[in-house]
Structure formats: C-alpha cells, structure tokens
Design a protein around this motif. Structure first.
Motif: not given
Length: 909
Positions: A314-326, A434-438, A473-475
């Motif tokens: 219910t209080q998971y870390p929040v990060y922003p959308w950065i890229i707008a071009d997909y 971050e992480g391995n993209g699982d 993708f993560l990089k």
C-alpha cells in the motif's frame, strides 16, 4: 530455524482472514459424479490449516491441489465421516463450494467447484474434540451478520494469540540477555503475519504464529543492521523497518505507537546500534544537488523517508515515468520531446482529460478531489509485477488474474493508457530502473489469457529502442533517469509527489489533488481502534486507492546543478574530501572520473583549491587577552598585522600582531559594544553599540570621528560589504546604510529601513554581489530582502528552535548558512529549501565558511570543522577557549583566522 516448506502461504487467506493453527492430517476427498479422479480415490496426507473463515488442506504430494473450504459456503460440520478405518477418529465438512489451487504445483487462477460434497479429515497427532470446539466456533461465527462476525472473530483471534508466548529456547547464545517481548506483525506485500518479538542485548527475534512457512523463528543480529526506520502503517505510526547489510529487511507493525516506540528505543539503546549513521534529509538533498549521488539514489532515499517500502504494497516506492517516446528505434536524449513533462502530474499531461476532470471538480461537493484514483495503489503496483509476484495479484483479485484486456502487456500501450484513460494516472515502480527485469518476463509460464484477437499474454512487448532485450530496456530507462534533462527538471516532480505541491492550495494550482483519505494526517487509524467498522472501511480504501507519500518538503525543492556547475563547484572539494572523506569518497571520485563525469579537474593545480586546502590545515599560533570582559567581535586588517576587537567592557582595542602589543584602547560610552567591521579601504572601523548608535573610528588619526543613533534599541549586529553597511537591532529592525565616497563618513539617511522582522535581530549578512540582505532572529526565523529594490522577499519561520546566533551567505549568494543555540547548523537556498542540517551537542555561537568547509564555535569554547557538501564532521580544533566563542573572523586569503571569547586566539596556516 526452519523445516521443509509447504505450498500454503498467508496469501491464500481471504480479506480480513486470520491464520489460527495447522495440523498433520489425512484428507478424504468427496466422490463427485460417476468418474473419480486419482485425487478423489486416495487417502491424502498433508497439513490442515485452520483459519478464521475457512479450512485449507495442503497435500504433501505437490501433484494434488491445495483445497480451500470456505465456511460461508459450508452446510454442516459433524464428527465422523463417509469412509474410514474403524479405529480412526475423523470429522466431515459438507459444502456446496470448494476451491482448488496450485495443482501440480503450478500457480494459476483458482478453480472454484460449485458442487456439493462432503470432505472428511483425520487428525494425526492432535485432539479431535478440542479441534472441533474451535472449528465450530469459527463456523458459527461465519453465519453471523458481517459486522458482528468481524467483532466476534477479532475477540476469538485475540484470545488465541494472547495465549502464545515467545519460546526462549530459540535464544541462540547463553550470554544473551532478554530485554523485551511483545506482539507484532511481520508485514510483507498484502500479508500481516502475527507473532512475538523478543529483543535481547544482541539480536531481534521474530516468532510467527503461523508455522506453515517452515520458519519457526527469524533472527536479526544487531551487528548486521545497517539502518532502522520508524514507519507509518495504514495511516498510523505503528511501523518499524530494519535493513540489514545484505540488503534484506524486516518490516514490523505494532498494536500502538507506544509499543512501536518502546521497541525502537530499546533497539537504539544497544551500543552497536547507537553507532548507526543516519543520512539527514537536508544532507542528502545537498549531495544530490551537487551530483554526489544519482537521481535514482536520491529518489530511493526520498521514498524511504516518506515511508515507501517494498514490504508494504500500500506504500510501494513510486518513481516517475521519464521517457515519452515508445515508438522510435533510437532515443535522442538531447531532444525535449523524448521526455515526459516533469512539471505536471500524470493526470495533467493530457489537456482534454484534465479539462473534464476540472469540470467535475467544480461541481463536486466537499471534500473535493481532482483524481478519484491514485498514482500508486496495490492494484497498480501488482499490475506491473504480475509475472514476478502472481500470488499477490491472485490474492488481490480473489483467485483470478485481471482481464487480459487490462493486463500489463506492452510498454507503449501502458504509456498511452496513462495519458488518455480517465482513471489511469499511475506512475512507475523502481523495478523499471533497477534489477534484472523479471517483471517483464513470464518465467513461470503463467496462463495469463489472451486478447480478443487471440494474441497470448506472455512476455512484455518492449519499445523498439530496447531491441527486444529487457536488460537494454532497463539500461536505457536508467540512462534517461540520469540524463541532463531529468537532472534539471526532477525537482518539479519531487514538488508534486513529496513536496509543497502535494496538498492544499498548491496541489489545486498544480492539478495534483487526490481524495482526502490518501493524505497523511487525514485520519489516525489508531484513534479509531474502538470503531472496527471504520477501520475496515478505511483499510479497504487504502488497499483500493493507495496513499500519498509523507510530505517531505513545504517549500520549492532546490534544482540540481548542471554537470558543468557541479564540476566547477567541486574542483576544490575534491582535494578536501579525499583528505577527510575516507576511501569511499576516493572510490567515488575514481569511478566518476572513469565515466567522464568527474567532480573536478586536477585540484593540485587549482589556486582556489590550494587556499581551501590550507584552511583545513589551520593551526593554533598565538593568544592574548585585550579586554576585561567578554569579547563580542573581532576583525583583521588585510595585511594580517592589526586586530580590532570590541567587548562588553565598552572599549575598542587595537592590537599589533607583528609587535605583539596593544596599540590603542578607546572607551566608547558606558554600554556594551556588540560588533565591529573595517571599511574596504581600512581607513575606518565601524562599531555597533548597545546605546543604539554606531561609532566611526579613524585608523589614521586613532580617534572617534563620528557617532549617531541608527536604531530605537541596541545595535546587536553589523555587516560591511563594499560601500554598504547593514545594521540589526533589538528593536527587530534591519537598516541599510551607505558610506560616502571617502569611506570615512556614513550617509546618515538610511537607504533601507526593513521592518518585516518580528523579533530581536541576532545576526545579519550582505551577499558579496550586494543583491540580498539576510537576518537571523531571536525566534529562529530567517528573513531575506532584495536590497536593489528594497523589497522583502521572504521570511522562513521556525528554521531553528532557538535564537540564530550567526548567519552568512556563501557560494556567491546561492546558500544561507546559519547556526543556533538549538545546537544545529543549517544550509538553505534562497527559496527556503533546507539543503543541509548538522547536529551538535552544544549550543552554537558563531560560524565562518568559505562555501566548502565550515568552522563553528560553541558556548564551551570548542571549534569544530565540517564539510558543507557532504555534511561530514572533519575535525575538532585544539581547545584554546574556556567560554563561548562569540566571534570568528577569517582573513580573505584564508591563511589567518581569529576566534574571540574571553581572549583572542590567532590561527594560521
């Protein structure tokens, strides 16, 4: 200590359902229809888990499914059964619905069988009669009205849990001393596992009530703890999270804030935990501003400070959308259109959608909100994590995956959704950076369904620029997060999520207002402990709609320096920090230099660096005692040969360092003198007095040439910069004066009379460019004026909890440094954003800084040195004073420093 794990876990329980106990048992499945499965023909051994709303059977043979029998669908319970050996005692549960899951040990949607049947069980080692008494209570309770059932269930569970104590045989070492035992919940995503906490003088133990996980006790050695944080849990101050050196953690929730605080205080009283380094919020902001930590690291830190943790869904870390071009095959980080607009919340990116929401907002009754949904909810978090955490999404959706049309399927599709859908304003989670993209890969081969066009939901469809490579993708996501554009604009997003635009009028102006229950302070769940219905309603609201992070900033967040600015600013810092910051900083320097992101060039060749290096090498040279009373202020001639000092003995003294003798002593009335300063041409010493006046002393003629009243009360402080003089007074006033061209006389008509301050002025300063004036007051507030326009800019109230004894502009005019009797040093930017906070144990009286290193003097006569960029303590000077150091003067060449208490000390390098 553990045993072989079963498949059952607490995620298999329903909402507000509790684990009660588990038993070794045989299970006799009911015969359904003419054809029987191999499962229905067998007598199956396994664990029988008794819960508050169901019984669950977990077979030892993982080929068979876990069977869940929910009491509300049960028809009857009776002793005895349909097919038993004569000597076996058993009971049977007749139901009209059963639920099967994890068949062949495969995670998937639960299979609901709406067929009447009688399920029979034999307990292997436990008393059947005792079991049936408890089972029938829970069964009968399930038939009561909803609210009554919850209340009765809570009392029954509390009674069961209160009878369980910590088993002290789990204590590992005979030398360990038990300190505290209490009840607590171990919080993991969507689960609160009750148990007993035991604190000893060496370890924290958690003994869960549930034995099904195979873990009988968890232990956490204090020597392996890296940090301890108090947490808000379910809108109440009940949580405590411990992080270990190996990056693991445990999140605990307690029955009351008092219980939590007692555990915290007991923990932190242990010697090994007393030494834990805490990262002060303002210090981390300063490190981020100066590019000593990455954008990701800073967001990680802010999330933690705002009680966001991966342990609490219910209080998971929040990060922003950065890229707008997909859509593009390659991204260009030099183009603005590549990025999302960080000045706006997700919900405001689409003007058409925003206008519709505003129309609804105008017509809405109080309490109004712009967004009925949220940017971070359990459902949104698990939307992203369905492939890596499928059991959580099954728990959230009552045993089902989401509809394939709503399933996380393609990055581009999700981005388009958050830009267009009326109720979709979700941000991202840290796993995108971050992480391995699982979370992007269906490694478990989950059956997630298919779209209407037959397209199977499997791995995430990545944008073209990722080349179908999750690591790529993560990089690229991470590179975008650390890009120049984001570094220059991330403070805007921080204002929306963690800062002053999060709530209230500023949130309305920024189109960033959410439902009132999502904000901290809207309700304290602990105060509602006698209203279980309200608690359940609010918990359901939180689980459904999420929570805003704790508000960390109430003024605009400072902007990060550009790489060029950071390099320039940190050139001189590099040599200082390598000397005092230890090996970690050396490694960071080396690492950044390899990346071409150096903190600075060759500091040895930089003249400014040499000066600052010498400042850190100041050593005691000489002391003398010119006055009969406390010295209040000192200054030094540019050739470092003549010292001027004033005192509470009403005298101005002139002393020759070269000859080591007093040159002159001038009595200036009968009242204390507070301050003194040399004019730039050093022809005049200006002295402030408690008789409301300033005196002008001619260094050429050795006498007072003028005196006039400047305030209605004592002149408490004074500052001279170029041809301007700033005075502060006990009358709460600050005035700006101008020297005549010869700098021997003062224009007796004030250029500025600033009246916005409300309490006694204790300290003042002018910035070297003569743009701003600042004062620190008795009430702990800071006030800033623009002296070019004579306009009051801002007052920052309650900056300190005590009088501000010294204040100074530094880094040009970008920062304001202040110290106080509240034992703290603080650095603010001109908008009031706190960049740094240093804490001491003794009230502070004076400071001086060159923008990199700060030297403070306290009331016990001790001088301390600090690094302003990292917030690290550098060293104590040898103690040469026995009373308050009221004045510190640093020569412009930084080779000589004066400190004044009952005596004057000279420090040189």
């Amino acid at each position: 200590m553990s045993r072989t794990k079963s498949r059952f876990n607490l995620l298999h329980l329903g909402e507000f359902e509790h684990y009660v106990n588990d038993y070794s048992a045989f299970y006799y499945p009911p015969h359904v229809g003419n054809r029987q499965s191999s499962f229905e023909k067998k007598k199956v051994k396994g664990r029988l888990i008794l819960c508050s709303k169901s019984i669950i059977f977990d077979p030892e043979n993982f080929r068979y499914p876990i069977v869940k029998l929910i009491f509300k669908h049960a028809l009857s319970i009776k002793k005895g059964g349909q097919q038993l050996f004569e000597k076996e005692e058993c009971f049977s549960l007749a139901t009209k619905v059963s639920v099967e899951l994890m068949k062949n040990n495969v995670i998937g949607q639960y299979k609901v069988k709406k067929v009447r049947g009688t399920h029979t069980f034999t307990l292997l080692y436990s008393s059947l009669n005792k079991f049936l008494v408890l089972l029938k209570k829970l069964f009968e309770n399930s038939k009561l009205p909803y609210s009554e059932a919850h209340e009765t269930q809570a009392k029954l569970i509390k009674k069961i849990q209160s009878g369980i104590k910590f088993d002290k045989s789990w204590i590992e070492d005979l030398s360990e001393k038990p300190l505290l035992e209490c009840f607590a919940y171990h919080v993991t995503p969507l689960v609160k596992n009750p148990g007993r906490i035991m604190l000893t003088n060496q370890q924290l133990y958690f003994q869960p009530f549930s034995k099904t996980s195979g873990v009988f006790v968890q232990k956490f050695s204090y020597g392996k703890v890296s940090s301890v944080h108090k947490r808000r849990h379910m809108l109440a101050q009940l949580g405590l999270e411990l992080f270990m050196n190996d990056k693991t953690s445990i999140y605990l929730a307690f029955k009351s804030p008092k219980h939590r605080d007692t555990v915290y205080e007991t923990l932190m009283s242990q010697n090994v935990l007393k030494k834990l380094e805490t990262n002060n919020q303002s210090n981390m902001t300063l490190k981020w501003k100066n590019r000593l930590i990455s954008n990701f690291e800073y967001l990680q830190y802010l999330n933690s400070q705002a009680d966001r943790t991966k342990n609490d869904i219910t209080q998971y870390p929040v990060y922003p959308w950065i890229i707008a071009d997909y859509k593009s095959k390659k991204l260009d980080f030099t183009k603005k259109k590549t990025f999302r607009d960080l000045t706006k919340p997700i919900g405001a990116l689409n003007e058409e959608r925003l206008n519709k929401l505003k129309e609804r907002f105008v017509q809405m009754p109080e309490p109004k909100f712009l967004y009925g949904t949220h940017y971070s909810t359990p459902a949104f978090v698990l939307y992203y994590l369905v492939r890596s955490n499928p059991q959580c999404i099954l728990r959230l959706h009552n045993g089902k995956f989401d509809d394939p049309n709503r399933m996380f399927h393609e990055i581009k599709e999700t981005w388009e959704g958050v830009n267009t859908h009326q109720t979709d304003v979700k941000e991202l989670i840290p796993e995108f950076y971050e992480g391995n993209g699982d979370f992007c890969i269906n490694k478990m081969d989950l059956n997630l369904g298919a779209r209407p066009n037959g397209e199977k939901i499997h791995d995430i469809i990545l944008p073209p620029w990722a080349n179908k490579d999750v690591k790529q993708f993560l990089k690229i996501n991470r590179e975008a997060l650390e890009s120049d554009y984001v570094s220059e604009n991330l403070h805007h997003w921080i204002d929306l999520i963690f800062g002053y635009k999060q709530r209230g009028e500023e949130a309305i102006k920024a189109n960033n207002l959410f439902y009132y229950l999502t904000y901290e302070g809207s309700v304290d769940m602990y105060t509602l402990k006698n209203y279980p219905e309200k608690i359940r309603s609010i918990e359901a609201q939180i689980t459904e709609f999420g929570q805003c992070p704790i508000q960390l900033f109430t003024t605009p967040h400072t902007q990060r320096l550009t790489l060029k600015q950071a390099e320039k600013q940190n050139k001189s810092l590099q040599s200082v920090m390598i000397k005092f910051g230890g090996s970690d900083f050396k490694k960071r320097i080396k690492k950044q230099n390899k990346k071409g992101n150096s903190l600075g060039g060759d500091s040895d060749s930089d003249s400014e660096s040499e000066k600052i290096g010498k400042l850190t090498e100041l050593t005691f040279d000489y002391t003398y005692k010119p006055h009969r009373d406390i010295i209040t202020s000192v200054c030094l001639s540019s050739n470092a040969q003549t010292i001027y000092s004033v005192s509470q003995d009403s005298t101005l003294k002139v002393y020759s360092l070269e000859k080591k003798k007093q040159l002159r002593s001038i009595s200036l009335g009968n009242l204390n003198l507070s301050s003194c300063a040399l004019t730039p041409n050093e022809k005049t010493v200006i002295v402030g007095s408690w008789d409301n006046s300033v005196y002008l002393y001619s260094t050429d003629f050795g006498r007072i040439t003028d005196k006039f009243a400047v305030h209605d009360d004592a002149v408490s402080c004074m500052c001279v910069e170029k041809n301007k003089i700033l005075t502060g007074s006990w009358d709460a006033g600050v005035k700006l004066w101008e020297l005549e061209r010869n700098q021997k006389n003062l224009n007796k008509i004030a250029l500025g009379d600033f009246i916005e301050n409300e309490s006694e002025v204790k300290s003042i300063d002018l910035d070297p460019q003569l743009k701003y004036a600042v004062c620190g007051s008795e009430d702990g507030s800071i006030t800033i004026w623009d002296i070019r326009t004579m306009v009051h800019l801002k007052t920052f109230e309650d900056v300190h909890d005590g009088p501000i004894t010294s204040i100074q502009f530094t880094r040009g005019n970008e920062w304001i440094v202040s110290c106080s009797e509240d034992c703290t040093i603080k650095v603010h930017d001109l908008s009031g954003g706190e960049l740094l906070k240093l804490e001491t144990n003794t009230p502070l009286c004076s400071l001086v800084t060159d923008g990199i290193v700060l030297i403070s003097g306290n009331e016990n006569g001790l001088l301390e040195m600090w690094d302003l960029t990292s917030g690290k303590f550098l060293k104590n000077f040898p103690k040469k004073h026995k009373s308050s150091i009221n004045s510190i003067y640093l020569a412009k060449n930084k080779k000589t420093m004066l400190t004044a208490a009952d005596e004057v000390c000279v420090w040189k390098c």
